[in-house]
Scaffold this active site. Structure first.
Site, PDB file in Angstrom:
ATOM      1  N   HIS A  83       0.851  -1.193   0.000  1.00  0.00           N
ATOM      2  CA  HIS A  83       0.000   0.000   0.000  1.00  0.00           C
ATOM      3  C   HIS A  83       0.888   1.244   0.000  1.00  0.00           C
ATOM      4  O   HIS A  83       1.979   1.244   0.573  1.00  0.00           O
ATOM      5  CB  HIS A  83      -0.904  -0.006   1.239  1.00  0.00           C
ATOM      6  N   GLU A 155      -3.610   2.759  -7.173  1.00  0.00           N
ATOM      7  CA  GLU A 155      -3.985   3.845  -6.266  1.00  0.00           C
ATOM      8  C   GLU A 155      -3.079   5.048  -6.525  1.00  0.00           C
ATOM      9  O   GLU A 155      -1.956   5.105  -6.019  1.00  0.00           O
ATOM     10  CB  GLU A 155      -3.900   3.395  -4.808  1.00  0.00           C
TER      11      GLU A 155
END
Length: 240
Positions: A83, A155
């Site tokens: 992430h 993302e």
């Protein structure tokens, strides 16, 4: 890093009755301390459980880390790897992402591999080379069969928690390029089986437009996942 045990259970008590009619796969990824109670609550439901990170070793002198063996005991189905916040604040690299992906697959966990660029990188015009480089390094040393089990999440870092969202066309352009990159590295059959999500200020107001794009298979939902009603609205985007 949201929600203690009580808050997680309250969320699930509100969300799960609605989730019974959903036509999409839903994965909840709470903090490590909430995984055990969440797993108990999710028994006999279609909602899957995921962790937010893991270490690539099964055990050892890695104080503060959580191993894949610990996660499958809970049990978890998925694990988020790489992430942007892990990369930015906790020295996650393409090399550690690759190690974690291999370990997750070895233990039967489905990795959700996050890739994305900063605002500075986008303005420099290196979005594609940067993101596709992350994809290639994450998949290094994997077989066709292993890659088919993987989920990617694009993302754009500049759109996380900022209220800014990449346009659906921008998201499709990068995600389409990710799918082509996987096809180039392996083959089209493998690429078509890889699910690719968009993450970056996903909310009920923009989910339909994002999901209308041909290469976007789902969403990695951040802040909007903290409220059961809002999260349900996103998951039920095609049923409203």
């Amino acid at each position: 890093m949201h929600n203690n045990r009580r808050e997680t259970l309250e969320f699930l008590e509100a969300f799960l009755p609605k989730a019974k009619g959903l036509e999409v796969e839903v994965v909840i990824c709470p903090p490590f301390t909430d995984l055990w109670p969440a797993a108990e609550k999710l028994k006999d439901t279609a909602v899957k459980l995921g962790a937010q990170n893991l270490h690539w070793e099964e055990k050892g002198a890695f104080t503060g880390e959580v191993s894949p063996a610990m996660l499958i005991e809970i049990p978890c189905d998925y694990v988020i790897i790489g992430h942007s916040e892990r990369r930015q604040y906790f020295a996650e690299t393409d090399e550690t992402v690759n190690k974690k992906v291999k370990t997750a697959l070895k233990y039967g966990l489905t990795p959700i591999i996050c890739v994305g660029e900063t605002l500075e990188q986008r303005e420099q015009g290196i979005t594609m080379s940067w993101v596709l480089g992350q994809v290639e390094k994450a998949l290094e040393g994997l077989t066709d069969a292993e890659v088919q089990k993987i989920v990617f999440a694009y993302e754009p870092i500049w759109a996380i928690g900022t209220g800014k969202t990449a346009s659906s066309q921008d998201a499709q352009e990068v995600i389409g390029a990710i799918r082509k990159k996987i096809a180039d590295l392996f083959n089209a059959g493998v690429s078509n089986k890889v699910r690719i999500l968009y993450g970056g200020s996903v909310k009920p107001e923009n989910i339909k437009e994002l999901m209308a794009q041909p290469d976007i298979d789902g969403a990695l939902v951040g802040g909007a996942s903290l409220k059961p009603d809002g999260f349900y609205s996103i998951a039920a985007f095609n049923q409203n």
